[in-house]
Structures are given as structure tokens and as C-alpha cells.
Design a protein around this motif. Structure first.
Motif, PDB file in Angstrom:
ATOM      1  N   VAL A 150       0.845  -1.200   0.000  1.00  0.00           N
ATOM      2  CA  VAL A 150       0.000   0.000   0.000  1.00  0.00           C
ATOM      3  C   VAL A 150       0.879   1.247   0.000  1.00  0.00           C
ATOM      4  O   VAL A 150       0.641   2.195  -0.768  1.00  0.00           O
ATOM      5  CB  VAL A 150      -0.960   0.005   1.208  1.00  0.00           C
ATOM      6  N   TYR A 151       1.896   1.266   0.848  1.00  0.00           N
ATOM      7  CA  TYR A 151       2.809   2.403   0.925  1.00  0.00           C
ATOM      8  C   TYR A 151       3.490   2.660  -0.421  1.00  0.00           C
ATOM      9  O   TYR A 151       3.531   3.794  -0.909  1.00  0.00           O
ATOM     10  CB  TYR A 151       3.852   2.159   2.027  1.00  0.00           C
ATOM     11  N   ARG A 180       2.534   1.722  -3.440  1.00  0.00           N
ATOM     12  CA  ARG A 180       1.545   2.221  -4.408  1.00  0.00           C
ATOM     13  C   ARG A 180       1.286   3.704  -4.179  1.00  0.00           C
ATOM     14  O   ARG A 180       1.197   4.482  -5.122  1.00  0.00           O
ATOM     15  CB  ARG A 180       0.230   1.443  -4.305  1.00  0.00           C
ATOM     16  N   HIS A 181       1.161   4.069  -2.914  1.00  0.00           N
ATOM     17  CA  HIS A 181       0.881   5.468  -2.574  1.00  0.00           C
ATOM     18  C   HIS A 181       1.986   6.392  -3.078  1.00  0.00           C
ATOM     19  O   HIS A 181       1.708   7.381  -3.766  1.00  0.00           O
ATOM     20  CB  HIS A 181       0.702   5.632  -1.063  1.00  0.00           C
ATOM     21  N   ILE A 182       3.233   6.119  -2.744  1.00  0.00           N
ATOM     22  CA  ILE A 182       4.305   7.059  -3.096  1.00  0.00           C
ATOM     23  C   ILE A 182       4.586   7.079  -4.597  1.00  0.00           C
ATOM     24  O   ILE A 182       5.177   8.044  -5.098  1.00  0.00           O
ATOM     25  CB  ILE A 182       5.605   6.815  -2.299  1.00  0.00           C
ATOM     26  N   ARG A 183       4.147   6.058  -5.318  1.00  0.00           N
ATOM     27  CA  ARG A 183       4.370   6.007  -6.773  1.00  0.00           C
ATOM     28  C   ARG A 183       3.237   6.629  -7.577  1.00  0.00           C
ATOM     29  O   ARG A 183       3.382   6.844  -8.776  1.00  0.00           O
ATOM     30  CB  ARG A 183       4.582   4.560  -7.206  1.00  0.00           C
ATOM     31  N   ARG A 184       2.119   6.908  -6.925  1.00  0.00           N
ATOM     32  CA  ARG A 184       0.985   7.506  -7.648  1.00  0.00           C
ATOM     33  C   ARG A 184       1.318   8.917  -8.098  1.00  0.00           C
ATOM     34  O   ARG A 184       1.943   9.677  -7.351  1.00  0.00           O
ATOM     35  CB  ARG A 184      -0.248   7.539  -6.743  1.00  0.00           C
ATOM     36  N   THR A 241       0.100  12.022  -5.734  1.00  0.00           N
ATOM     37  CA  THR A 241       0.591  12.169  -4.360  1.00  0.00           C
ATOM     38  C   THR A 241       1.954  12.850  -4.381  1.00  0.00           C
ATOM     39  O   THR A 241       2.660  12.829  -5.390  1.00  0.00           O
ATOM     40  CB  THR A 241       0.728  10.819  -3.623  1.00  0.00           C
ATOM     41  N   SER A 244       3.884  12.819  -1.007  1.00  0.00           N
ATOM     42  CA  SER A 244       4.122  12.682   0.425  1.00  0.00           C
ATOM     43  C   SER A 244       5.580  12.974   0.769  1.00  0.00           C
ATOM     44  O   SER A 244       6.486  12.737  -0.028  1.00  0.00           O
ATOM     45  CB  SER A 244       3.701  11.290   0.886  1.00  0.00           C
ATOM     46  N   SER A 266       1.537  12.726   4.611  1.00  0.00           N
ATOM     47  CA  SER A 266       0.972  12.225   3.363  1.00  0.00           C
ATOM     48  C   SER A 266       0.239  13.381   2.700  1.00  0.00           C
ATOM     49  O   SER A 266      -0.398  14.203   3.358  1.00  0.00           O
ATOM     50  CB  SER A 266       0.043  11.026   3.602  1.00  0.00           C
ATOM     51  N   GLU A 282      -2.017  14.250  -0.883  1.00  0.00           N
ATOM     52  CA  GLU A 282      -2.697  13.773  -2.083  1.00  0.00           C
ATOM     53  C   GLU A 282      -3.382  14.945  -2.764  1.00  0.00           C
ATOM     54  O   GLU A 282      -3.810  15.888  -2.113  1.00  0.00           O
ATOM     55  CB  GLU A 282      -3.735  12.707  -1.728  1.00  0.00           C
ATOM     56  N   ARG A 294      -6.561  15.751  -5.090  1.00  0.00           N
ATOM     57  CA  ARG A 294      -7.815  15.111  -5.469  1.00  0.00           C
ATOM     58  C   ARG A 294      -8.734  16.093  -6.177  1.00  0.00           C
ATOM     59  O   ARG A 294      -8.661  17.302  -5.967  1.00  0.00           O
ATOM     60  CB  ARG A 294      -8.501  14.523  -4.246  1.00  0.00           C
TER      61      ARG A 294
END
Length: 147
Positions: free
Chosen positions: A40-41, A43-47, A50, A52, A66, A68, A70
Motif C-alpha cells: 500500500v505504501y 503504491r501510494h508514493i508512486r501515484r 501524491t 508525500s 501524506s 494527495e 484530489r
């Protein structure tokens, strides 16, 4: 004042970020949940939506935010959202949280965001003072139904 470095969170920061999030009150990563939490982490930093950040002092990660970007249906520009911001207890009061927030606000401006919002629990009164110090206002409540 210590020398504070604010930089993008990377894959190598997973363990430090997981510890900080647990300090914030999020579930601690266990051997059973480590792989899924790491996925999950990552995926998050590679989106692409985002940005972060971590804060380092003396090459030690002491803070995390974090961030994001949106879409909101009633706006033509994105909104920056900070779901999590934490500075480890031993490093609080040194300007680290403010440095994270100011860098996040700068990134939001660069992305053309119309606002920056964050979630914060009622008990975090000292943090609320920090948010107000950078110009944020308390504009409502959030509600949650755990499933």
C-alpha cells in the motif's frame, strides 16, 4: 534549531513512516501485515497524484506528511489533502511540522490547487495551533463509519 531536510518519501522510508503512523494512532505494522502495508505504501508514493514528504534531522526520519491531490466535483482545480501528518514526540517543538506543512502548501500552489485541507483529531490541540499558524482555519467536522 536543527538542520531540517524535507524531501519526498521513498521506498526506503517505509519502516520509519510505519513507526510514525503508529505513533499517530494508526494500526502498527506487524509481521503478518508488513507485506500488505508495504505494498500500500509503495503504491501510494508512486501515484502521480501524491507528493508525500518526510522530514529528516541528522539523517533520521522524524516526521511524515501524506499529501494527495484530489478532484472535487464543484471545482475545476485540484484540492490538496493531508490525511496524515506526524512528528515523532522527541522532535516536536523544533519547527519540523511547520516545515512539512509549508513545503506541502508550496507543492499545492505549484499544482494549481484551490485549497489545502487536512484531517485532525480533537485531541491534537497543539497541532491545531500549528495549523492555524500557517493560515488554516477550522471549517467543519468530518464523520466516519467504520466498516
Amino acid at each position: 534549531m536543527p538542520d531540517i531536510e524535507i524531501r519526498p518519501a521513498t521506498a526506503d522510508d517505509f519502516e520509519a513512516v510505519a513507526r510514525l503512523l503508529a505513533e499517530l494512532g494508526r494500526p502498527a505494522v506487524t509481521p503478518e501485515t508488513e507485506r500488505a502495508a508495504r505494498d500500500v505504501y509503495l503504491r501510494h508514493i508512486r501515484r502521480p497524484d501524491t507528493a508525500s514528504l518526510v522530514a529528516e534531522v541528522d539523517s533520521q526520519v522524524v516526521g511524515f506528511m501524506s499529501l494527495e491531490f484530489r478532484d472535487r466535483l464543484n471545482q475545476t482545480r485540484p484540492q490538496a489533502w493531508i490525511p496524515d501528518i506526524i512528528v515523532t514526540e522527541s522532535a516536536r517543538g523544533l519547527g519540523i511540522g511547520k516545515a512539512l506543512l509549508l513545503r506541502g502548501i508550496e507543492l499545492a500552489r505549484q499544482r494549481g490547487c484551490w485549497s489545502v485541507v487536512l484531517d485532525s483529531g480533537y485531541s491534537r490541540q497543539v497541532a491545531h495551533q500549528l495549523y492555524r499558524s500557517v493560515g488554516m482555519r477550522d471549517e467543519g467536522l468530518f464523520f466516519q463509519l467504520r466498516l
